[in-house]
Scaffold this motif. Structure first.
Motif, PDB file in Angstrom:
ATOM      1  N   THR A  34      28.186-116.151 -15.237  1.00 32.06           N
ATOM      2  CA  THR A  34      26.975-115.343 -15.149  1.00 32.06           C
ATOM      3  C   THR A  34      27.302-113.880 -15.446  1.00 32.06           C
ATOM      4  N   HIS A  35      26.272-113.136 -15.822  1.00 41.16           N
ATOM      5  CA  HIS A  35      26.421-111.703 -16.076  1.00 41.16           C
ATOM      6  C   HIS A  35      27.009-111.011 -14.837  1.00 41.16           C
ATOM      7  N   GLY A  36      26.515-111.371 -13.651  1.00 44.64           N
ATOM      8  CA  GLY A  36      26.977-110.756 -12.417  1.00 44.64           C
ATOM      9  C   GLY A  36      28.434-111.053 -12.119  1.00 44.64           C
ATOM     10  N   ALA A  37      28.864-112.293 -12.413  1.00 47.32           N
ATOM     11  CA  ALA A  37      30.252-112.673 -12.150  1.00 47.32           C
ATOM     12  C   ALA A  37      31.211-111.863 -13.008  1.00 47.32           C
ATOM     13  N   VAL A  38      30.862-111.677 -14.294  1.00 48.72           N
ATOM     14  CA  VAL A  38      31.718-110.886 -15.185  1.00 48.72           C
ATOM     15  C   VAL A  38      31.765-109.433 -14.706  1.00 48.72           C
ATOM     16  N   SER A  39      30.616-108.881 -14.343  1.00 51.58           N
ATOM     17  CA  SER A  39      30.570-107.491 -13.871  1.00 51.58           C
ATOM     18  C   SER A  39      31.437-107.303 -12.626  1.00 51.58           C
ATOM     19  N   ARG A  40      31.388-108.279 -11.712  1.00 53.28           N
ATOM     20  CA  ARG A  40      32.183-108.176 -10.491  1.00 53.28           C
ATOM     21  C   ARG A  40      33.675-108.231 -10.789  1.00 53.28           C
ATOM     22  N   ARG A  41      34.063-109.067 -11.744  1.00 54.52           N
ATOM     23  CA  ARG A  41      35.480-109.175 -12.083  1.00 54.52           C
ATOM     24  C   ARG A  41      35.995-107.879 -12.711  1.00 54.52           C
ATOM     25  N   VAL A  42      35.195-107.284 -13.586  1.00 54.88           N
ATOM     26  CA  VAL A  42      35.606-106.024 -14.217  1.00 54.88           C
ATOM     27  C   VAL A  42      35.680-104.918 -13.167  1.00 54.88           C
ATOM     28  N   ALA A  43      34.706-104.871 -12.257  1.00 62.00           N
ATOM     29  CA  ALA A  43      34.706-103.857 -11.198  1.00 62.00           C
ATOM     30  C   ALA A  43      35.917-104.023 -10.288  1.00 62.00           C
ATOM     31  N   LYS A  44      36.269-105.262  -9.957  1.00 67.36           N
ATOM     32  CA  LYS A  44      37.438-105.519  -9.111  1.00 67.36           C
ATOM     33  C   LYS A  44      38.721-105.097  -9.808  1.00 67.36           C
ATOM     34  N   LEU A  45      38.820-105.374 -11.131  1.00 65.51           N
ATOM     35  CA  LEU A  45      40.001-104.957 -11.879  1.00 65.51           C
ATOM     36  C   LEU A  45      40.143-103.442 -11.874  1.00 65.51           C
ATOM     37  N   SER A  46      39.015-102.750 -12.051  1.00 62.30           N
ATOM     38  CA  SER A  46      39.042-101.293 -12.027  1.00 62.30           C
ATOM     39  C   SER A  46      39.500-100.782 -10.665  1.00 62.30           C
ATOM     40  N   LEU A  47      39.020-101.431  -9.600  1.00 61.08           N
ATOM     41  CA  LEU A  47      39.401-101.022  -8.246  1.00 61.08           C
ATOM     42  C   LEU A  47      40.876-101.307  -7.987  1.00 61.08           C
ATOM     43  N   ASP A  48      41.361-102.466  -8.383  1.00 60.17           N
ATOM     44  CA  ASP A  48      42.754-102.857  -8.133  1.00 60.17           C
ATOM     45  C   ASP A  48      43.744-101.980  -8.888  1.00 60.17           C
ATOM     46  N   THR A  49      43.366-101.576 -10.110  1.00 59.47           N
ATOM     47  CA  THR A  49      44.286-100.774 -10.930  1.00 59.47           C
ATOM     48  C   THR A  49      44.116 -99.281 -10.715  1.00 59.47           C
ATOM     49  N   GLY A  50      42.974 -98.878 -10.147  1.00 62.39           N
ATOM     50  CA  GLY A  50      42.698 -97.463  -9.990  1.00 62.39           C
ATOM     51  C   GLY A  50      42.372 -96.783 -11.303  1.00 62.39           C
ATOM     52  N   ILE A  51      41.911 -97.551 -12.285  1.00 63.88           N
ATOM     53  CA  ILE A  51      41.603 -97.007 -13.615  1.00 63.88           C
ATOM     54  C   ILE A  51      40.128 -97.234 -13.915  1.00 63.88           C
ATOM     55  N   ARG A  52      39.443 -96.192 -14.400  1.00 66.62           N
ATOM     56  CA  ARG A  52      38.059 -96.340 -14.849  1.00 66.62           C
ATOM     57  C   ARG A  52      38.099 -97.030 -16.214  1.00 66.62           C
ATOM     58  N   LEU A  53      37.577 -98.228 -16.278  1.00 68.11           N
ATOM     59  CA  LEU A  53      37.710 -99.050 -17.478  1.00 68.11           C
ATOM     60  C   LEU A  53      36.505 -98.971 -18.397  1.00 68.11           C
ATOM     61  N   ILE A  54      35.305 -98.962 -17.859  1.00 71.64           N
ATOM     62  CA  ILE A  54      34.089 -98.887 -18.665  1.00 71.64           C
ATOM     63  C   ILE A  54      33.170 -97.857 -18.036  1.00 71.64           C
ATOM     64  N   GLU A  55      32.215 -97.397 -18.852  1.00 74.74           N
ATOM     65  CA  GLU A  55      31.247 -96.427 -18.356  1.00 74.74           C
ATOM     66  C   GLU A  55      29.926 -96.662 -19.071  1.00 74.74           C
ATOM     67  N   PRO A  56      28.824 -96.248 -18.457  1.00 70.89           N
ATOM     68  CA  PRO A  56      27.517 -96.454 -19.093  1.00 70.89           C
ATOM     69  C   PRO A  56      27.427 -95.689 -20.412  1.00 70.89           C
ATOM     70  N   SER A  57      26.685 -96.294 -21.356  1.00 68.22           N
ATOM     71  CA  SER A  57      26.436 -95.642 -22.635  1.00 68.22           C
ATOM     72  C   SER A  57      25.056 -96.072 -23.112  1.00 68.22           C
ATOM     73  N   GLY A  58      24.044 -95.203 -22.888  1.00 71.90           N
ATOM     74  CA  GLY A  58      22.676 -95.586 -23.232  1.00 71.90           C
ATOM     75  C   GLY A  58      22.252 -96.766 -22.375  1.00 71.90           C
ATOM     76  N   ARG A  59      21.803 -97.821 -23.040  1.00 69.05           N
ATOM     77  CA  ARG A  59      21.384 -99.023 -22.310  1.00 69.05           C
ATOM     78  C   ARG A  59      22.534-100.016 -22.201  1.00 69.05           C
ATOM     79  N   GLY A  60      23.709 -99.649 -22.729  1.00 69.33           N
ATOM     80  CA  GLY A  60      24.846-100.553 -22.680  1.00 69.33           C
ATOM     81  C   GLY A  60      26.042 -99.932 -21.990  1.00 69.33           C
ATOM     82  N   ILE A  61      27.235-100.308 -22.447  1.00 66.33           N
ATOM     83  CA  ILE A  61      28.466 -99.783 -21.885  1.00 66.33           C
ATOM     84  C   ILE A  61      29.407 -99.386 -23.012  1.00 66.33           C
ATOM     85  N   ARG A  62      30.429 -98.618 -22.659  1.00 59.91           N
ATOM     86  CA  ARG A  62      31.501 -98.361 -23.593  1.00 59.91           C
ATOM     87  C   ARG A  62      32.812 -98.353 -22.828  1.00 59.91           C
TER      88      ARG A  62
END
Length: 302
Positions: A34-62
């Protein structure tokens, strides 16, 4: 790096797909999540590594600069793992044995016997294709080919003789009297349109048919004979099961027509153990079938 310092592989894979596709939604479709499951995994990776991985860009991400660097490393690492698995599986698993057989031989003789082969050798991954005449081992992805040897044989092929072709009139039991009296319709295959003519020339004492009906293939011709539509000029190998079970009769036996069948393989190739097993089984099965009673060659019948 200690194992505890490595992020979750599931989280890293989810982020790699997001970075590669540029979309959480697209990544969710590829990963079947699901969209939510992928978002949670990316957010957890960012938290675990301490690195900002993606950021909002318009209606999407970059993907951030740091995220792009991690994504590139993840893509390379996952690709290496995938390649290693392909190589390891290829070395552990023997390639399938692909046997190409003429259509009528496959349908009326080989397929009914393959269950016995698979029961004896369940570990062999055997595939069957049909075709006649010339072929290309590489282009057609063939391991072994069963063919009537009536075409040019490549010098780079190994040919092992299987059996001598023999033909004779075969019919439904109810048709035997009409055949003996000379009141019958001949059934012939378009692939060998002169079969009746050759047989009659070799047997001048036999009555000619009232007419001849042509069918596209031998297996159709045999089916027509089973239905009582006439007398077919049939190769011995195609009639063996029906004659042995009494569904068809061959009152005059079978006459060699001068041709042979063979098992063809590439001469230079190293044959796999599975292919060798099939080769031996095929030769033994044919020998057992053609030495059985009830399928005499002309001249050996009473």
């Amino acid at each position: 790096m200690k194992r505890a310092e490595l992020p979750s592989l599931d989280d890293l894979r989810a982020f790699e797909v997001v970075a590669r596709l540029g979309s959480v939604r697209a990544a969710a479709e590829e990963l079947n999540l699901t969209h939510g499951a992928v978002s949670r995994r990316v957010a957890k990776l960012s938290l675990d590594t301490g690195i900002r991985l993606i950021e909002p860009s318009g209606r999407g991400i970059r993907v951030t600069v740091a995220g792009a660097e991690l994504a590139a490393a993840a893509t390379g690492a996952l690709s290496m793992v995938s390649s290693a698995l392909v190589r390891l599986r290829a070395t552990r698993a023997e390639a399938p044995v692909v046997v190409s057989s003429e259509r009528s031989v496959a349908m009326r003789w080989l397929i009914p016997r393959l269950a016995a082969f698979q029961g004896q050798y369940p570990e062999v991954d055997l595939h069957l294709s049909v075709g006649g005449g010339a072929f290309d081992f590489t282009r057609d992805h063939i391991t072994l080919a069963i063919r009537r040897l009536d075409f040019s044989i490549d010098a780079n092929w190994r040919v092992e003789g299987l059996f001598e072709e023999a033909v004779g009139p075969v019919m439904h039991p109810d048709m035997a009297e009409r055949f003996a009296a000379g009141h019958y319709v001949a059934l012939a295959a378009r692939t060998r349109p002169d079969a009746w003519q050759k047989w009659l020339s070799a047997h001048p004492d036999r009555d000619r048919p009232e007419s001849t009906r042509f069918l596209d293939h031998h297996f159709l011709m045999v089916e027509a004979a089973l239905a009582g539509l006439g007398v077919c000029m049939c190769p011995r190998i195609l009639a063996i099961d029906d004659v042995s079970k009494g569904r068809l009769v061959a009152p005059l036996g079978f006459t060699p027509d001068g041709s042979r069948y063979g098992l063809i393989s590439p001469a230079a190739a190293q044959e796999s153990p599975s292919a060798s097993l099939f080769r031996s089984w095929l030769a033994e099965t044919i020998a057992a079938d053609l030495s059985g009673e009830g399928m005499p060659l002309a001249g050996s019948c009473g």
